[in-house]
Design a protein around this motif. Sequence first.
Motif, PDB file in Angstrom:
ATOM      1  N   MET A   1       0.844  -1.207   0.000  1.00  0.00           N
ATOM      2  CA  MET A   1       0.000   0.000   0.000  1.00  0.00           C
ATOM      3  C   MET A   1       0.874   1.249   0.000  1.00  0.00           C
ATOM      4  O   MET A   1       1.841   1.323   0.748  1.00  0.00           O
ATOM      5  N   GLN A   2       0.513   2.208  -0.837  1.00  0.00           N
ATOM      6  CA  GLN A   2       1.182   3.505  -0.827  1.00  0.00           C
ATOM      7  C   GLN A   2       0.339   4.483  -0.010  1.00  0.00           C
ATOM      8  O   GLN A   2      -0.825   4.733  -0.315  1.00  0.00           O
ATOM      9  N   ILE A   3       0.957   5.014   1.024  1.00  0.00           N
ATOM     10  CA  ILE A   3       0.274   5.932   1.939  1.00  0.00           C
ATOM     11  C   ILE A   3       0.848   7.331   1.716  1.00  0.00           C
ATOM     12  O   ILE A   3       2.051   7.553   1.900  1.00  0.00           O
ATOM     13  N   TYR A   4       0.002   8.261   1.320  1.00  0.00           N
ATOM     14  CA  TYR A   4       0.428   9.636   1.084  1.00  0.00           C
ATOM     15  C   TYR A   4       0.026  10.506   2.271  1.00  0.00           C
ATOM     16  O   TYR A   4      -1.105  10.437   2.758  1.00  0.00           O
ATOM     17  N   ILE A  56       5.451   5.117   2.606  1.00  0.00           N
ATOM     18  CA  ILE A  56       4.901   6.419   3.003  1.00  0.00           C
ATOM     19  C   ILE A  56       5.563   7.511   2.189  1.00  0.00           C
ATOM     20  O   ILE A  56       6.791   7.626   2.154  1.00  0.00           O
ATOM     21  N   ILE A  57       4.723   8.325   1.529  1.00  0.00           N
ATOM     22  CA  ILE A  57       5.223   9.435   0.715  1.00  0.00           C
ATOM     23  C   ILE A  57       4.656  10.737   1.266  1.00  0.00           C
ATOM     24  O   ILE A  57       3.431  10.925   1.312  1.00  0.00           O
ATOM     25  N   ALA A  58       5.520  11.629   1.709  1.00  0.00           N
ATOM     26  CA  ALA A  58       5.096  12.939   2.199  1.00  0.00           C
ATOM     27  C   ALA A  58       5.046  13.911   1.027  1.00  0.00           C
ATOM     28  O   ALA A  58       5.979  13.977   0.221  1.00  0.00           O
ATOM     29  N   VAL A  59       3.948  14.665   0.922  1.00  0.00           N
ATOM     30  CA  VAL A  59       3.747  15.592  -0.193  1.00  0.00           C
ATOM     31  C   VAL A  59       3.486  16.984   0.372  1.00  0.00           C
ATOM     32  O   VAL A  59       2.681  17.150   1.294  1.00  0.00           O
ATOM     33  N   CYS A  60       4.166  17.982  -0.201  1.00  0.00           N
ATOM     34  CA  CYS A  60       4.039  19.344   0.319  1.00  0.00           C
ATOM     35  C   CYS A  60       4.008  20.343  -0.831  1.00  0.00           C
ATOM     36  O   CYS A  60       4.741  20.204  -1.811  1.00  0.00           O
ATOM     37  N   LEU A  61       3.163  21.356  -0.716  1.00  0.00           N
ATOM     38  CA  LEU A  61       3.136  22.488  -1.643  1.00  0.00           C
ATOM     39  C   LEU A  61       3.719  23.685  -0.911  1.00  0.00           C
ATOM     40  O   LEU A  61       3.230  24.076   0.153  1.00  0.00           O
ATOM     41  N   THR A 108      -1.055   5.445  -9.781  1.00  0.00           N
ATOM     42  CA  THR A 108      -2.429   5.349 -10.287  1.00  0.00           C
ATOM     43  C   THR A 108      -3.359   4.767  -9.237  1.00  0.00           C
ATOM     44  O   THR A 108      -4.570   4.683  -9.461  1.00  0.00           O
ATOM     45  N   ASN A 109      -2.788   4.367  -8.085  1.00  0.00           N
ATOM     46  CA  ASN A 109      -3.614   3.681  -7.091  1.00  0.00           C
ATOM     47  C   ASN A 109      -3.155   3.998  -5.667  1.00  0.00           C
ATOM     48  O   ASN A 109      -2.584   3.150  -4.984  1.00  0.00           O
ATOM     49  N   PRO A 110      -3.417   5.230  -5.175  1.00  0.00           N
ATOM     50  CA  PRO A 110      -3.048   5.531  -3.792  1.00  0.00           C
ATOM     51  C   PRO A 110      -3.883   4.692  -2.832  1.00  0.00           C
ATOM     52  O   PRO A 110      -5.095   4.532  -3.015  1.00  0.00           O
ATOM     53  N   GLY A 111      -3.259   4.135  -1.803  1.00  0.00           N
ATOM     54  CA  GLY A 111      -3.994   3.293  -0.872  1.00  0.00           C
ATOM     55  C   GLY A 111      -4.710   4.077   0.203  1.00  0.00           C
ATOM     56  O   GLY A 111      -5.818   3.747   0.613  1.00  0.00           O
ATOM     57  N   LEU A 171     -11.538   1.681   1.233  1.00  0.00           N
ATOM     58  CA  LEU A 171     -10.236   2.172   0.769  1.00  0.00           C
ATOM     59  C   LEU A 171     -10.250   2.295  -0.748  1.00  0.00           C
ATOM     60  O   LEU A 171     -10.899   1.494  -1.420  1.00  0.00           O
ATOM     61  N   PRO A 172      -9.570   3.301  -1.290  1.00  0.00           N
ATOM     62  CA  PRO A 172      -8.807   4.352  -0.616  1.00  0.00           C
ATOM     63  C   PRO A 172      -9.721   5.444  -0.060  1.00  0.00           C
ATOM     64  O   PRO A 172     -10.852   5.611  -0.514  1.00  0.00           O
ATOM     65  N   CYS A 173      -9.202   6.186   0.923  1.00  0.00           N
ATOM     66  CA  CYS A 173      -9.969   7.271   1.524  1.00  0.00           C
ATOM     67  C   CYS A 173      -8.999   8.337   2.024  1.00  0.00           C
ATOM     68  O   CYS A 173      -7.778   8.168   1.963  1.00  0.00           O
ATOM     69  N   VAL A 174      -9.558   9.443   2.501  1.00  0.00           N
ATOM     70  CA  VAL A 174      -8.759  10.561   3.009  1.00  0.00           C
ATOM     71  C   VAL A 174      -9.049  10.725   4.496  1.00  0.00           C
ATOM     72  O   VAL A 174     -10.220  10.778   4.901  1.00  0.00           O
ATOM     73  N   ILE A 175      -7.992  10.828   5.296  1.00  0.00           N
ATOM     74  CA  ILE A 175      -8.119  10.932   6.745  1.00  0.00           C
ATOM     75  C   ILE A 175      -7.496  12.239   7.226  1.00  0.00           C
ATOM     76  O   ILE A 175      -6.326  12.508   6.969  1.00  0.00           O
ATOM     77  N   GLY A 176      -8.275  13.062   7.929  1.00  0.00           N
ATOM     78  CA  GLY A 176      -7.763  14.260   8.581  1.00  0.00           C
ATOM     79  C   GLY A 176      -7.447  13.937  10.038  1.00  0.00           C
ATOM     80  O   GLY A 176      -8.347  13.702  10.842  1.00  0.00           O
TER      81      GLY A 176
END
Length: 256
Positions: A1-4, A56-61, A108-111, A171-176
């Motif tokens: 699983m790729q976790i962003y 785990i991939i950390a993404v930042c703007l 193409t498939n974030p977990g 899954l997949p979903c977004v968690i705050g």
Amino acid sequence: MQIYVCVKHVPDSAAHITLVDKNHINEKLAFLLNPYDEHAVTEAVRIKDNLPGAEIIAVCLGKDNAEKTLGSALAMGADRGILIVSDENHDSIETAQALKAAIEQDTTNPGLIFTGKESIDAEGMQTMFRIGALLDFPVATNVVKLDIEAGSVIVESELSGGTANTYEMSLPCVIGAGRGLNTPRYPTFPDIVKSKKKPVKKIIFADLNIKPSTAGMSIVELEPLEQTRKPKEITGDAGKVAKKIVKILKDEAKVI
């Protein structure tokens, strides 16, 4: 699983913040990883520890110096980082579009996608919902408990007053992530040294070719916070002082 994990580079709330004009602050101060994002990274690491092969991939703007914030996420346990470089201040609409585009460029498939429940600078609390809407993923925010079971996620989402709702999402979903989710895993010195060798990919915001939105938000004006409270001395014996305090709490503060 790729976790962003979507993280934000924010001013240290303990720093003295001054304005340079009506909608910009003096950025010659300490910046750090948004505190709510620390809980997001920590939870991603916990999940990875129980899922062999997870990444785990950390993404930042942010601007180039936001790479320091990605470095903090890497030291906390993220495997690699993606920095979307922009010198502009983007609202939650453009931010979500950029994060979504960078994630889709990477996979193409974030977990699973994590954010903090809010950032301590803008406190908009919108980005996670906008990412979910763009990707058509379910979203839960202010999550204080999370379990993954057979391809779904069961979360407790804390509401005001200490109550919580329980949701089951596919899954997949977004968690705050909320503060009650965990205790942040702060890095040791060896963690920091190892993080220097982890890769960070840089993407120029303009190269994502994001179409201008028909809606948008902008800062009209920033104003310094002015403390207007004036201390009052309460005199008299203990009984009179207690009565006065109760009256203030009842009539002025209205907390009893």
